[in-house]
Design a protein around this motif. Sequence first.
Motif, PDB file in Angstrom:
ATOM      1  N   UNK A 137      43.971  60.647  30.056  1.00  0.00           N
ATOM      2  CA  UNK A 137      42.642  60.081  30.321  1.00  0.00           C
ATOM      3  C   UNK A 137      41.651  60.342  29.179  1.00  0.00           C
ATOM      4  N   UNK A 138      41.658  61.533  28.615  1.00  0.00           N
ATOM      5  CA  UNK A 138      40.690  61.840  27.548  1.00  0.00           C
ATOM      6  C   UNK A 138      40.959  60.987  26.310  1.00  0.00           C
ATOM      7  N   UNK A 139      42.221  60.702  26.050  1.00  0.00           N
ATOM      8  CA  UNK A 139      42.548  59.924  24.851  1.00  0.00           C
ATOM      9  C   UNK A 139      42.303  58.429  25.018  1.00  0.00           C
ATOM     10  N   UNK A 140      42.231  57.975  26.253  1.00  0.00           N
ATOM     11  CA  UNK A 140      41.927  56.558  26.501  1.00  0.00           C
ATOM     12  C   UNK A 140      40.416  56.361  26.705  1.00  0.00           C
ATOM     13  N   UNK A 141      39.727  57.453  27.051  1.00  0.00           N
ATOM     14  CA  UNK A 141      38.295  57.362  27.384  1.00  0.00           C
ATOM     15  C   UNK A 141      37.446  56.643  26.324  1.00  0.00           C
ATOM     16  N   UNK A 142      37.665  56.879  25.022  1.00  0.00           N
ATOM     17  CA  UNK A 142      36.820  56.173  24.049  1.00  0.00           C
ATOM     18  C   UNK A 142      36.834  54.655  24.242  1.00  0.00           C
ATOM     19  N   UNK A 143      37.945  54.130  24.741  1.00  0.00           N
ATOM     20  CA  UNK A 143      38.022  52.674  24.945  1.00  0.00           C
ATOM     21  C   UNK A 143      37.299  52.239  26.217  1.00  0.00           C
ATOM     22  N   UNK A 144      37.047  53.181  27.096  1.00  0.00           N
ATOM     23  CA  UNK A 144      36.249  52.851  28.285  1.00  0.00           C
ATOM     24  C   UNK A 144      34.760  52.962  27.972  1.00  0.00           C
ATOM     25  N   UNK A 145      34.456  53.756  26.940  1.00  0.00           N
ATOM     26  CA  UNK A 145      33.044  53.992  26.595  1.00  0.00           C
ATOM     27  C   UNK A 145      32.488  52.966  25.617  1.00  0.00           C
ATOM     28  N   UNK A 146      33.372  52.272  24.899  1.00  0.00           N
ATOM     29  CA  UNK A 146      32.902  51.461  23.759  1.00  0.00           C
ATOM     30  C   UNK A 146      32.090  50.246  24.194  1.00  0.00           C
ATOM     31  N   UNK A 147      32.373  49.711  25.368  1.00  0.00           N
ATOM     32  CA  UNK A 147      31.658  48.523  25.857  1.00  0.00           C
ATOM     33  C   UNK A 147      31.846  48.468  27.370  1.00  0.00           C
ATOM     34  N   UNK A 148      30.992  47.726  28.072  1.00  0.00           N
ATOM     35  CA  UNK A 148      31.170  47.625  29.527  1.00  0.00           C
ATOM     36  C   UNK A 148      32.551  47.059  29.877  1.00  0.00           C
ATOM     37  N   UNK A 149      33.164  47.650  30.878  1.00  0.00           N
ATOM     38  CA  UNK A 149      34.525  47.260  31.262  1.00  0.00           C
ATOM     39  C   UNK A 149      34.454  46.312  32.467  1.00  0.00           C
ATOM     40  N   UNK A 150      35.061  45.153  32.339  1.00  0.00           N
ATOM     41  CA  UNK A 150      35.065  44.185  33.444  1.00  0.00           C
ATOM     42  C   UNK A 150      36.129  44.581  34.469  1.00  0.00           C
ATOM     43  N   UNK A 151      37.273  45.025  33.960  1.00  0.00           N
ATOM     44  CA  UNK A 151      38.377  45.411  34.850  1.00  0.00           C
ATOM     45  C   UNK A 151      39.307  46.325  34.075  1.00  0.00           C
ATOM     46  N   UNK A 152      39.943  47.231  34.798  1.00  0.00           N
ATOM     47  CA  UNK A 152      40.951  48.067  34.129  1.00  0.00           C
ATOM     48  C   UNK A 152      42.002  48.464  35.146  1.00  0.00           C
ATOM     49  N   UNK A 153      43.176  48.784  34.643  1.00  0.00           N
ATOM     50  CA  UNK A 153      44.261  49.197  35.532  1.00  0.00           C
ATOM     51  C   UNK A 153      45.007  50.318  34.826  1.00  0.00           C
ATOM     52  N   UNK A 154      44.375  51.468  34.776  1.00  0.00           N
ATOM     53  CA  UNK A 154      44.924  52.606  34.036  1.00  0.00           C
ATOM     54  C   UNK A 154      45.576  53.585  34.992  1.00  0.00           C
ATOM     55  N   UNK A 155      46.581  54.264  34.509  1.00  0.00           N
ATOM     56  CA  UNK A 155      47.198  55.292  35.333  1.00  0.00           C
ATOM     57  C   UNK A 155      48.460  55.817  34.684  1.00  0.00           C
ATOM     58  N   UNK A 156      49.055  56.793  35.373  1.00  0.00           N
ATOM     59  CA  UNK A 156      50.318  57.363  34.892  1.00  0.00           C
ATOM     60  C   UNK A 156      51.460  56.511  35.427  1.00  0.00           C
ATOM     61  N   UNK A 157      52.422  56.276  34.589  1.00  0.00           N
ATOM     62  CA  UNK A 157      53.580  55.486  35.038  1.00  0.00           C
ATOM     63  C   UNK A 157      54.798  55.815  34.166  1.00  0.00           C
TER      64      UNK A 157
ATOM     65  N   UNK B  84      45.708  36.114  37.879  1.00  0.00           N
ATOM     66  CA  UNK B  84      45.210  36.399  39.235  1.00  0.00           C
ATOM     67  C   UNK B  84      45.746  37.726  39.775  1.00  0.00           C
ATOM     68  N   UNK B  85      45.251  38.817  39.230  1.00  0.00           N
ATOM     69  CA  UNK B  85      45.715  40.145  39.647  1.00  0.00           C
ATOM     70  C   UNK B  85      44.608  40.835  40.432  1.00  0.00           C
ATOM     71  N   UNK B  86      44.999  41.658  41.417  1.00  0.00           N
ATOM     72  CA  UNK B  86      43.991  42.222  42.324  1.00  0.00           C
ATOM     73  C   UNK B  86      42.948  43.112  41.643  1.00  0.00           C
ATOM     74  N   UNK B  87      43.281  43.724  40.502  1.00  0.00           N
ATOM     75  CA  UNK B  87      42.298  44.624  39.879  1.00  0.00           C
ATOM     76  C   UNK B  87      41.237  43.869  39.070  1.00  0.00           C
ATOM     77  N   UNK B  88      41.406  42.558  38.918  1.00  0.00           N
ATOM     78  CA  UNK B  88      40.417  41.750  38.195  1.00  0.00           C
ATOM     79  C   UNK B  88      39.583  40.987  39.232  1.00  0.00           C
ATOM     80  N   UNK B  89      38.224  41.041  39.110  1.00  0.00           N
ATOM     81  CA  UNK B  89      37.415  40.328  40.110  1.00  0.00           C
ATOM     82  C   UNK B  89      37.885  38.875  40.246  1.00  0.00           C
ATOM     83  N   UNK B  90      38.051  38.436  41.486  1.00  0.00           N
ATOM     84  CA  UNK B  90      38.661  37.135  41.735  1.00  0.00           C
ATOM     85  C   UNK B  90      37.921  35.992  41.045  1.00  0.00           C
ATOM     86  N   UNK B  91      36.579  36.121  41.007  1.00  0.00           N
ATOM     87  CA  UNK B  91      35.794  35.014  40.432  1.00  0.00           C
ATOM     88  C   UNK B  91      35.975  34.929  38.913  1.00  0.00           C
TER      89      UNK B  91
END
Length: 456
Positions: free
Chosen positions: A278-298, A250-257
């Motif tokens: 971002x460019x190196x992670x992009x192929x994984x965003x392009x490969x299939x529709x993304x339901x939820x993601x929580x990407x960023x610098x940390x 139950x995390x806020x970046x994932x649709x509640x339903x």
Amino acid sequence: MSGLNLDELRNQVSGDVIGPDDGAYDEARKVYNAMIDRRPAVVVRPKNADDVVAAVNAARENGLDLAVRGGGHGVPGFGTCDDGVVIDLSTMRSVTVDPAKRTARAEGGATWGDFNDATHAHGLATTGGIISTTGVGGLTLGGGIGYLARGFGLSLDNLVGAEVVTADGSVRTANDDDNADLFWAIRGGGGNFGVATAFEFQLHPVENVYGGPIFYEVDDAETVLRFYREFIADAPEQFGGFPAWQIAPPLPFIPEERHGEPFLAFVTCWAGPIEDGPANVQPLLDVAPVVAQHLGEMPYPALNSAFDALVPAGLQHYWKANFVSELTDEAIQAHIEHGPKVPVVSSTVHIYPINGAVQRVAPDATAFAYRDANFAPVIAGMWPDPDENDANVKWVRDYYDATAPLSEEGGYINFMAADDQDRIKANYRGNYDRLVDVKREYDPDNLFHLNQNIRP
Ligand SMILES: Cc1cc2nc3c(=O)[nH]c(=O)nc-3n(C[C@H](O)[C@H](O)[C@H](O)COP(=O)(O)OP(=O)(O)OC[C@H]3O[C@@H](n4cnc5c(N)ncnc54)[C@H](O)[C@@H]3O)c2cc1C
């Protein structure tokens, strides 16, 4: 019981010596896996290597079982025992960094959280596990797979030396010059050779990383897993990450339903120049529709502790694993059949990549032998309710039965169960005989036998 005299041991040990009559006993005998319920004769919490020597001698001289505990995460429960001596290193956790030499010295009970916090202060890191509460000790002695492995090798590939208390009660230095055979054996041989009271690691410049989890529909799992197999074969080595079956927490970046539904997730980590993340992670965003993601610098330690809350101490654990050279179409089908049946939010299957720098080490250079495997999947059953033990163990076993024939014979000792002792030779391939020789030299009576055991 034996002639173990706790008062005598208390006189020899500056740390805590906890017997069955002590208030701290019930807490001290516990390990992370709540399925393990053992009652040792004594738990020693040492302050230093001399205390460890006293505890090792007490076990040997009294003919008692000896269990060694670093971070306590070992799933088979080798970190505790009935009627024997437990050395619980959780009181030896200091980590000191030499930024000029880019090395860190960690005491034998440090966790990866302790380690990462100390090294991050200097913009440095080395390969560790993906959960910060796991011990440096057990994880390193068995291998050490994590986000940085493709770039820097396993944790044990970054070990430059260790201080080890062996079965005869000696404190030995193990590195390329001193006790080189012992140094070779502890890099993959687990706890078979003694108590590592300190480790010295090579560090690398890693400060902030870019990454986080991506969630895909189960229906897209085949596309994503087929893509992963190709992508990871030659992705830049600063890319670490792995697909995982995961019930949506139950995390806020994932649709509640969608909370509570199973997904194929992909956990990403880019440890190269941050602007290239971002460019190196992009192929994984392009490969299939993304339901939820929580990407960023940390900060690297933030990613390394991001999933700690999913796996608190006190869950029931049952894990199985094999190495995999080729993730075949048939294997992907087996994953797709069993993965979406993941029973609870804390259970998971991760398919870790172990190519890149891991494979540049010769198979006989350290005890860790599977240098040509490309993947180290783990089927990790971790559930809160002991009444659900049968159903959860069955999920792990069914999954394992379907994937093991499509995998290598051996597996990663740190992902194996107590019922995997008969696979020990397969885990070490051509290194097994040499491990037996080193065991005969340093522990001829198999004092250190509570582990994936190499018999002398
Ligand atoms: C939640 C979780 C996440 C994990 N994630 C990863 C991961 O990302 N990558 C990975 O590679 N593995 C991972 N593992 C597996 C992990 O490597 C093993 O469970 C490992 O044994 C844990 O080490 P520990 O020191 O915490 O456990 P312990 O139970 O304390 O130790 C396990 C065994 O190692 C030996 N040992 C430990 N410390 C010492 C020491 N100082 N000297 C001598 N022997 C020692 C002993 O034989 C002991 O019984 C994970 C495990 C869990 C439970």
